[in-house]
Design an enzyme around this catalytic site. Structure first.
Site, short mmCIF file in Angstrom:
data_model
loop_
_atom_site.label_atom_id
_atom_site.label_comp_id
_atom_site.label_asym_id
_atom_site.label_seq_id
_atom_site.Cartn_x
_atom_site.Cartn_y
_atom_site.Cartn_z
N SER A 1 0.85 -1.19 0.00
CA SER A 1 0.00 0.00 0.00
C SER A 1 0.89 1.25 0.00
CB SER A 1 -0.91 -0.07 1.23
OG SER A 1 -1.99 0.78 1.12
N ASP B 1 -8.18 -6.01 -5.66
CA ASP B 1 -7.80 -4.85 -4.85
C ASP B 1 -8.13 -3.55 -5.58
OD1 ASP B 1 -6.69 -3.04 -3.12
OD2 ASP B 1 -4.61 -3.45 -3.73
N HIS C 1 -5.79 -6.65 -1.29
CA HIS C 1 -4.74 -5.66 -0.98
C HIS C 1 -3.48 -6.35 -0.42
CE1 HIS C 1 -3.70 -1.51 -0.85
NE2 HIS C 1 -3.76 -1.33 0.45
#
Ligand SMILES: *[C@@H]1O[C@H](CO)[C@@H](O)[C@H](O)[C@H]1NC(C)=O
Ligand SMILES: *[C@@H]1O[C@H](CO)[C@@H](O)[C@H](O)[C@H]1NC(C)=O
Ligand SMILES: *[C@@H]1O[C@H](CO)[C@@H](O)[C@H](O)[C@H]1NC(C)=O
Ligand SMILES: *[C@@H]1O[C@H](CO)[C@@H](O)[C@H](O)[C@H]1NC(C)=O
Length: 538
Positions: free
Chosen positions: A182, A450, A475
Site C-alpha cells: 500500500s 484490490d 490488498h
C-alpha cells in the site's frame, strides 16, 4: 490509503484510505503466527535519533532538532556466507500505522529471512505509532514535518547509519531490499528511485503510485469499479449482488429526501439515533459504501482480522462473497427488504462481533474520518483517500451518482482543517506517476480484487521494473503469510518476487568491487572490524 481501522471508529467515522485504503489493515491469519514472530525472541525494539527536518537548517541552535524513530530488528537469521560475507537486509518501509501491524502481517519477510540469511528491520513512519516528533498525537501539535520526502529521508538516514555503524562494519556492504504494501509499497519503490545507492531493490505490493490527480489519465472512479467487480459472479459473488446493491442504494437515496423516508431508513438500518436530515442520510450511505470498500481490500481467501482489527472476530474468508450472500433477494422484493439486506451485508464488517444492538453514526459523515495524520497527508500531497472523495457513477459501479471528482471541495476541507491547499501534481513531479522507465530493480505486484490496483504499475516497464498480477489477490495478499487457501497466482507471485530479490542481491555483490574504487573488497575487509565508521560507506 490508509489509516488504521478500529471497529469502534468504523461505526462512528468514515474510513480513510488506509483505514480503508491505504490503510494497512491488520491481518492475523488463524494460525496466530504473530505470536510465533514475537515469541521467538529475536525482535528487538529500538529507537534512532532522527533529524526532524532533512531539508532545512535551523539557525542559531546548538543542535538541529531531532526525534526518536522507532524500529524493530531481528538478527537471528542474519548469516555469514562464504568468506564471511553478510546476508542482505530486509527492510520494511513502515506506512501509516503502528509499525507492529506490519511486523505482524508481513509473512513474506518472515518466511524468507532464513533462506536469504537476512537481517530484518521494520521502521516506523514519522507521526504514526510511537514515532511522534512532538509527543502523543504529534499531528495536533505541528504536522508540517509530515511529508513523503521527510519519511524517505528518514529511512535513508537510518539505513545509512545502521550499515555504517554496524559492529565490525558487518552490514556495510549488505544489500538492502525494501518491502512495503500500500503506501508502504509506494515508499519502498520511491526509496529505490530516490536512494538507489542505499536500496538495492524494492518489492512494492499493491502500491497505488499513480493515485494522484496530477498523473495523466487519472480516473478515480476506477477504484469503485473494482470494488464492484469483487461483487460479481466473475469474482465469486452471488450473481444478483451488484444489481441489488445498486437498487438498494437507489432506494436509500430516494428515502433520504423526505422526513418519513428518513424515519423508515433509520429503522431499517437499525440506527441508534434517527437520521435528522439529508446530510445525515448521505453520511449513512457513505458508511455503507465504506463496508464494501473494506470487503474488497480485505477480500482474502482466509479469515483475517487485518480489516476488522479485532483479533477475536476476524472477517470471514472472501468477505465480499459473504456480504453478497445477504443481497440474494427476489426480483419482486420490496425496497425495504433490499435496504435491510444492505444493512446485513455491511454488518459483516460493522457487526463482526455479532453483539451490536444498533449502529451509531453519530459522528459519522464524509468529514468525520478526515482527521489525523493521514488527512494531513491527503491535504498536502494528496496521498490516497477514496472515501468520500473518489466519486462513483452508479452506472459503472454499484453505488450512486456522486458527481465528478471535486478538487474545490477538498481544498475547502483542507484549508479549514489544516490551513493548507493540496498539491495535485507534486507526486507526479517528484516520483513520475506511472513512468518508471528510468528506474530499476522494482517489482510492482497488484491484486485483481484490490481497488488500489486502479492506480498501480500494471505492465512490465523493463527487465528490472517488473509488474506481477495476482488476479485473485486483494490488498497486498502477497505480503501476507502463506496459507493452504492461497490461490496459485499468489504462490507464483511470491516465488517470482523472491527470485527477483535474489537476482538483485547477486547483482549488488557482483558490482561491489567497482564501487570501492579498485580497493580489494574481499570479505575479510567487511568483517575485519577495521572499517566500522564512515569509511565503510565510501
Ligand atoms: C501484533 O501481534 C502481537 C502478538 O500476537 C499482539 O499482541 C499485538 O497486539 C499485535 N500488534 C498489532 C499492531 O497488530
Ligand atoms: C448483529 O448480529 C447479531 C447476531 O447475528 C444480531 O442478533 C444483531 O441484530 C445484529 N445487529 C444489528 C444492528 O443488525
Ligand atoms: C464542486 O463543488 C462546489 C461546491 O460544492 C460546486 O460549487 C462546484 O460546482 C463543484 N464542481 C463540480 C465540477 O462539480
Ligand atoms: C512481466 O514479466 C514477467 C517475466 O519477467 C512475467 O512473468 C509477467 O507476467 C509480466 N507481467 C505482465 C503484467 O505482463
Amino acid at each position: 490509503m490508509f489509516r488504521q481501522l478500529i471497529i469502534a471508529v468504523a461505526l462512528s467515522a468514515m474510513f480513510t484510505a488506509d483505514a480503508i485504503a491505504l490503510a494497512p489493515r491488520r491481518i492475523r491469519p488463524k494460525l496466530h503466527r504473530n505470536d510465533a514472530v514475537w515469541s521467538q525472541g529475536c525482535l528487538i525494539e529500538k529507537y534512532y535519533k532522527q533529524r526532524l527536518d532533512h531539508f532545512h537548517f535551523q539557525r542559531d541552535v546548538p543542535e538541529q532538532p531531532s526525534f526518536q524513530q522507532r524500529y524493530f530488528v531481528c538478527e537471528k537469521y542474519w548469516s555469514n556466507g562464504p568468506g564471511g560475507v553478510r546476508g542482505p537486509i530486509f527492510f520494511y518501509a513502515g506506512n501509516e500505522a503502528n509499525v507492529e501491524l506490519y511486523v505482524n502481517a508481513t509473512g513474506l519477510i518472515w518466511e524468507n529471512a532464513q533462506a536469504f540469511g537476512a537481517l530484518i528491520i521494520f521502521v516506523e513512519h514519522r507521526y504514526y505509532g510511537k514515532t511522534q516528533p512532538f509527543g502523543p498525537d504529534s499531528w495536533q501539535v505541528d504536522p508540517s514535518y509530515l511529508t513523503v520526502e521527510q519519511a524517505l529521508a528518514d529511512y535513508a538516514t537510518l539505513l545509512w547509519h545502521l550499515k555504517a555503524d554496524s559492529p565490525g562494519g558487518g552490514a556495510a556492504d549488505s544489500p538492502v531490499i525494501a518491502f512495503g504494501g500500500s503506501y508502504g509499497g509506494m515508499l519502498s519503490a520511491w526509496m529505490r528511485v530516490k536512494y538507489p545507492h542505499v536500496i538495492a531493490g524494492a518489492v512494492a505490493a499493491s502500491a497505488p503510485v499513480a493515485a494522484f490527480p496530477g498523473v495523466p489519465g487519472w480516473r478515480p472512479q476506477r477504484f469503485w469499479e473494482i470494488v464492484t467487480y469483487d461483487a460479481t459472479a466473475a469474482a465469486g459473488s452471488a450473481p444478483e449482488c451488484v444489481t441489488n446493491v445498486r437498487l438498494a442504494f437507489g432506494y436509500l437515496r430516494q428515502l433520504s429526501r423526505f422526513a418519513a423516508g428518513r424515519a423508515s431508513l433509520s429503522a431499517l438500518l437499525r440506527l441508534c439515533s434517527p437520521l435528522e436530515d439529508e446530510a445525515q442520510a448521505l453520511a449513512a450511505a457513505y458508511w455503507l459504501q465504506g463496508a464494501f470498500d473494506a470487503f474488497a481490500m480485505g477480500n482474502y481467501p482466509f479469515s483475517s482480522s487485518y480489516i476488522s482489527d479485532n483479533p477475536d472476530h476476524p472477517l470471514p474468508a472472501w468477505p465480499m462473497r459473504a456480504a453478497c450472500t445477504h443481497m440474494v433477494v427476489g426480483r419482486a422484493t420490496k425496497p425495504s427488504n433490499l435496504i435491510e439486506a444492505l444493512r446485513d451485508a455491511a454488518g459483516v464488517l460493522y457487526n463482526v462481533t455479532g453483539d451490536v444492538q444498533c449502529y451509531d453514526l453519530e459522528t459519522s459523515g464524509p468529514a468525520a474520518g478526515n482527521q489525523g495524520p493521514w488527512d494531513y497527508q491527503w491535504c498536502t500531497e494528496l496521498m490516497g483517500q477514496e472515501l468520500p472523495y473518489y466519486p462513483t457513477t452508479g452506472v459503472t459501479d454499484m453505488f450512486w451518482d456522486q458527481g465528478p471528482f471535486n478538487l474545490s471541495v477538498i481544498e475547502a476541507h483542507c484549508r479549514e482543517a489544516w490551513g493548507v491547499t493540496p498539491r495535485p501534481d507534486w507526486s507526479a513531479i517528484a516520483y513520475g506517476g506511472l513512468d518508471y522507465r528510468y528506474a530499476s530493480n522494482i517489482v510492482f505486484s497488484n491484486g485483481g480484487y484490490d481497488p488500489w490496483s486502479a492506480f498501480g504499475v500494471l505492465s512490465n516497464v523493463s527487465d528490472s521494473v517488473v509488474a506481477i498480477s495476482i488476479p485473485e489477490g486483494a490488498h497486498h495478499l502477497d505480503l501476507m503469510y502463506s496459507t493452504p487457501s492461497d490461490p496459485p497466482s499468489v504462490v507464483a507471485a511470491r516465488q517470482q518476487e523472491m527470485a527477483l530479490v535474489r537476482s538483485w542481491i547477486a547483482q549488488h555483490r557482483a558490482t561491489r568491487h567497482s564501487s570501492r574504487g579498485g580497493e580489494s573488497a574481499s570479505s575479510d575487509v567487511l568483517s575485519s572490524g577495521s572499517t566500522s565508521t564512515g569509511s565503510s560507506s565510501s
